[in-house]
Design a protein around this motif. Structure first.
Motif, PDB file in Angstrom:
ATOM      1  N   LEU A   1      35.239  50.843  36.398  1.00  0.00           N
ATOM      2  CA  LEU A   1      34.946  49.419  36.209  1.00  0.00           C
ATOM      3  C   LEU A   1      35.837  48.806  35.141  1.00  0.00           C
ATOM      4  O   LEU A   1      36.214  47.637  35.230  1.00  0.00           O
ATOM      5  CB  LEU A   1      33.473  49.212  35.846  1.00  0.00           C
ATOM      6  CG  LEU A   1      32.518  49.082  37.047  1.00  0.00           C
ATOM      7  CD1 LEU A   1      32.387  50.397  37.788  1.00  0.00           C
ATOM      8  CD2 LEU A   1      31.143  48.607  36.599  1.00  0.00           C
ATOM      9  N   ARG A   2      36.186  49.594  34.152  1.00  0.00           N
ATOM     10  CA  ARG A   2      37.119  49.090  33.142  1.00  0.00           C
ATOM     11  C   ARG A   2      38.513  48.912  33.743  1.00  0.00           C
ATOM     12  O   ARG A   2      39.201  47.934  33.461  1.00  0.00           O
ATOM     13  CB  ARG A   2      37.171  50.042  31.947  1.00  0.00           C
ATOM     14  CG  ARG A   2      37.961  49.472  30.785  1.00  0.00           C
ATOM     15  CD  ARG A   2      37.999  50.407  29.601  1.00  0.00           C
ATOM     16  NE  ARG A   2      38.770  49.799  28.522  1.00  0.00           N
ATOM     17  CZ  ARG A   2      39.276  50.453  27.499  1.00  0.00           C
ATOM     18  NH1 ARG A   2      39.062  51.761  27.378  1.00  0.00           N
ATOM     19  NH2 ARG A   2      39.974  49.843  26.567  1.00  0.00           N
ATOM     20  N   ALA A   3      38.926  49.860  34.579  1.00  0.00           N
ATOM     21  CA  ALA A   3      40.226  49.725  35.247  1.00  0.00           C
ATOM     22  C   ALA A   3      40.263  48.477  36.119  1.00  0.00           C
ATOM     23  O   ALA A   3      41.274  47.767  36.179  1.00  0.00           O
ATOM     24  CB  ALA A   3      40.512  50.967  36.091  1.00  0.00           C
ATOM     25  N   LEU A   4      39.133  48.183  36.763  1.00  0.00           N
ATOM     26  CA  LEU A   4      39.063  47.039  37.670  1.00  0.00           C
ATOM     27  C   LEU A   4      38.990  45.717  36.920  1.00  0.00           C
ATOM     28  O   LEU A   4      39.695  44.759  37.265  1.00  0.00           O
ATOM     29  CB  LEU A   4      37.840  47.194  38.580  1.00  0.00           C
ATOM     30  CG  LEU A   4      37.594  46.087  39.601  1.00  0.00           C
ATOM     31  CD1 LEU A   4      38.680  46.083  40.664  1.00  0.00           C
ATOM     32  CD2 LEU A   4      36.219  46.262  40.243  1.00  0.00           C
ATOM     33  N   ASP A   5      38.152  45.658  35.896  1.00  0.00           N
ATOM     34  CA  ASP A   5      37.861  44.377  35.246  1.00  0.00           C
ATOM     35  C   ASP A   5      38.765  44.066  34.058  1.00  0.00           C
ATOM     36  O   ASP A   5      39.129  42.913  33.844  1.00  0.00           O
ATOM     37  CB  ASP A   5      36.395  44.354  34.781  1.00  0.00           C
ATOM     38  CG  ASP A   5      35.420  44.476  35.935  1.00  0.00           C
ATOM     39  OD1 ASP A   5      35.782  44.059  37.051  1.00  0.00           O
ATOM     40  OD2 ASP A   5      34.316  45.001  35.740  1.00  0.00           O
ATOM     41  N   ALA A   6      39.099  45.091  33.273  1.00  0.00           N
ATOM     42  CA  ALA A   6      39.859  44.839  32.046  1.00  0.00           C
ATOM     43  C   ALA A   6      41.359  44.907  32.263  1.00  0.00           C
ATOM     44  O   ALA A   6      42.104  44.051  31.779  1.00  0.00           O
ATOM     45  CB  ALA A   6      39.437  45.833  30.965  1.00  0.00           C
ATOM     46  N   TYR A   7      41.808  45.915  33.000  1.00  0.00           N
ATOM     47  CA  TYR A   7      43.245  46.105  33.146  1.00  0.00           C
ATOM     48  C   TYR A   7      43.793  45.265  34.300  1.00  0.00           C
ATOM     49  O   TYR A   7      44.253  45.775  35.314  1.00  0.00           O
ATOM     50  CB  TYR A   7      43.579  47.595  33.293  1.00  0.00           C
ATOM     51  CG  TYR A   7      43.641  48.268  31.943  1.00  0.00           C
ATOM     52  CD1 TYR A   7      44.806  48.241  31.196  1.00  0.00           C
ATOM     53  CD2 TYR A   7      42.514  48.855  31.380  1.00  0.00           C
ATOM     54  CE1 TYR A   7      44.858  48.817  29.933  1.00  0.00           C
ATOM     55  CE2 TYR A   7      42.552  49.431  30.117  1.00  0.00           C
ATOM     56  CZ  TYR A   7      43.741  49.408  29.401  1.00  0.00           C
ATOM     57  OH  TYR A   7      43.782  49.963  28.141  1.00  0.00           O
ATOM     58  N   ASP A   8      43.739  43.944  34.087  1.00  0.00           N
ATOM     59  CA  ASP A   8      44.316  43.021  35.055  1.00  0.00           C
ATOM     60  C   ASP A   8      45.807  42.858  34.755  1.00  0.00           C
ATOM     61  O   ASP A   8      46.362  43.486  33.847  1.00  0.00           O
ATOM     62  CB  ASP A   8      43.592  41.679  35.017  1.00  0.00           C
ATOM     63  CG  ASP A   8      43.584  41.057  33.627  1.00  0.00           C
ATOM     64  OD1 ASP A   8      44.325  41.526  32.733  1.00  0.00           O
ATOM     65  OD2 ASP A   8      42.819  40.091  33.418  1.00  0.00           O
ATOM     66  N   ASP A   9      46.476  42.014  35.530  1.00  0.00           N
ATOM     67  CA  ASP A   9      47.919  41.861  35.374  1.00  0.00           C
ATOM     68  C   ASP A   9      48.283  41.348  33.987  1.00  0.00           C
ATOM     69  O   ASP A   9      49.310  41.739  33.412  1.00  0.00           O
ATOM     70  CB  ASP A   9      48.469  40.920  36.448  1.00  0.00           C
ATOM     71  CG  ASP A   9      48.396  41.528  37.840  1.00  0.00           C
ATOM     72  OD1 ASP A   9      48.238  42.763  37.942  1.00  0.00           O
ATOM     73  OD2 ASP A   9      48.491  40.768  38.826  1.00  0.00           O
ATOM     74  N   ALA A  10      47.443  40.464  33.424  1.00  0.00           N
ATOM     75  CA  ALA A  10      47.741  39.910  32.106  1.00  0.00           C
ATOM     76  C   ALA A  10      47.711  41.001  31.035  1.00  0.00           C
ATOM     77  O   ALA A  10      48.586  41.060  30.160  1.00  0.00           O
ATOM     78  CB  ALA A  10      46.755  38.805  31.760  1.00  0.00           C
TER      79      ALA A  10
END
Length: 342
Positions: free
Chosen positions: A209-218
Motif C-alpha cells: 500500500l505504501r508502494a501504491l499510495d506514497a511512491y507516485d511519480d512525483a
C-alpha cells in the motif's frame, strides 16, 4: 472527535486473510477479544484490515466470510461516515505534538460506557495508538480492564513498543506482515500497469500500500533529485549546506529513511558485491563504486548517526542543523575520512 469519511465495504487484502479468518472464527465462537492491537510496518494493510473489521461488526447482514454487505442501513451510515457506534480516536489535527491527549481518551471513555445505539457492537479505532501520551495511555488502561460488554477497541500503529506493557498485555496482539514479494507484485499489477513496480516495492520496504499510495511519480522524481545530490556530495561537486536545505524541504523523516537506506546499500556491497539484495537496485553501479573507497568503520559510524537522527527528529531538535551535520559527515566519509563523533 469528529467522524471521518468511511470507506465503502471492502474485502481484506489477500495477505491478511489468515488474520481475518482468525478474527471471524473468534467472533462466531463468542471469544472475540475486547482489545485488539494491530501492528506492522507502514503500508502493509493493517488499517485496511481494521476498517474491514469495523464494517463487518457494524453490518446487519455480513456475508458468510464476515464481509459487510454494503446494502443495509448500517453500511449506508458507515459509507457516509455517520455511524453512531463507530468511534475514531486520534490526535487533535491542530496539535503540534501529534500526540493523543488525555482529554480525547476521556471523551471516548464516556461514549464507550454507553450501549451500542443501533448495531450489535460499539467499535473504537485508536490510531495511531503509539502516539498516546502517558496520561492518555493510563486513562485508556481502565477501559481495557473494564470494557463494556459489546465494545471492541482496535489499536493500530507502527511503533507499538512505545505503548506501555500494561496496555499491550491486555490486548490480543496481531502482527500484520508484509506479503511475499511475488504476491505483492501480483497485487500491485492488478491495481495499475507499471514496469517499475519491483523498484517501488523495494523503496517501500515491501509494503504494497505504501508502494501504491506514497511512491507516485512525483515522489520518484524527488528521490531522483536527492540521489543526484547524495552522489554529487560524494564526488565533491556540491555544497553540503545547500544540499541539506534541499533535504529539509523534502522532510526530515523521509530523508533520514532514504539516507539510512542508501548507506546500508553501500555497506552491503562492501561485503557481498553485486549479488546482494539492495533497497535501491537501480543504483548498484554507483553504490558499488562508493563501496570501494569508503572505510567500512566510518560508514557504519555514519549509519549509526543517521539512525540516531531519526530518534532526535521526533524531539525538538533543529531539523536543518541535523541534516547539515549529516551532509557534512557524508562528504567526509565519501572522501575517505570519518564522521564526527556525536
Amino acid at each position: 472527535m469528529a467522524e471521518t469519511q468511511a470507506s465503502p465495504p471492502q474485502s481484506p487484502l489477500p495477505w491478511t486473510l489468515g488474520i481475518w479468518a482468525r478474527l471471524q472464527g473468534a467472533r462466531q465462537a463468542g471469544r472475540l477479544a475486547h482489545g485488539l492491537l494491530f501492528s506492522g510496518a507502514r503500508g502493509v494493510g493493517k488499517r485496511h484490515l481494521i476498517e474491514c473489521l469495523a464494517q463487518s461488526l457494524l453490518c446487519r447482514s455480513p456475508g458468510p466470510e464476515g464481509i459487510a454487505c454494503g446494502q443495509c442501513a448500517d453500511c449506508a451510515l458507515l459509507a457516509a461516515g455517520n455511524h453512531p457506534d463507530l468511534i475514531r480516536v486520534g490526535p487533535d489535527p491542530e496539535s503540534k505534538s501529534g500526540e493523543i491527549a488525555i482529554g480525547v481518551v476521556r471523551l471516548f471513555a464516556e461514549r464507550e460506557s454507553l450501549t451500542p445505539s443501533r448495531a450489535a457492537w460499539k467499535v473504537a479505532l485508536i490510531d495511531p495508538a503509539d502516539r498516546l501520551n502517558a496520561s492518555a495511555a493510563n486513562a485508556l488502561l481502565k477501559t481495557l480492564e473494564e470494557p463494556a460488554g459489546q465494545t471492541i477497541l482496535c489499536l493500530v500503529g507502527e511503533r507499538m513498543g512505545d505503548l506501555p506493557a500494561t496496555i499491550r498485555s491486555r490486548c490480543l496482539q496481531l502482527k500484520v506482515p508484509a506479503p511475499a514479494e511475488d504476491a505483492a507484485l501480483d497485487w500491485l499489477r492488478s491495481q495499475a500497469p507499471r514496469d517499475d513496480w519491483p523498484l517501488r516495492l523495494r523503496l517501500a520496504h515491501g509494503a504494497p500500500l505504501r508502494a501504491l499510495d506514497a511512491y507516485d511519480d512525483a515522489l520518484m522524481e524527488q528521490r531522483r533529485q536527492r540521489l543526484k545530490g547524495f552522489l554529487g556530495l560524494a564526488a565533491g561537486e556540491l555544497d553540503p549546506i545547500a544540499e541539506a536545505a534541499a533535504w529539509n524541504k523534502l522532510g526530515v523523516t523521509l530523508m533520514l529513511e532514504w539516507l539510512a537506506s542508501w548507506i546500508c546499500d553501500v555497506l552491503r556491497l562492501m561485503v557481498h558485491g553485486e549479488a546482494v539484495r539492495l533497497d535501491s537496485p537501480d543504483q548498484t553501479s554507483a553504490f558499488a563504486a562508493l563501496a570501494q573507497r569508503i572505510d567500512p568503520a566510518a560508514g557504519h559510524r555514519l549509519l549509526k548517526r543517521v539512525l540516531e537522527g531519526r530518534t532526535l527528529a521526533q524531539n525538538n531538535v533543529n531539523h536543518q542543523l541535523l541534516l547539515e551535520s549529516l551532509a557534512i559527515d557524508w562528504l567526509r566519509v565519501s572522501q575517505g575520512g570519518n564522521a564526527r563523533r556525536p
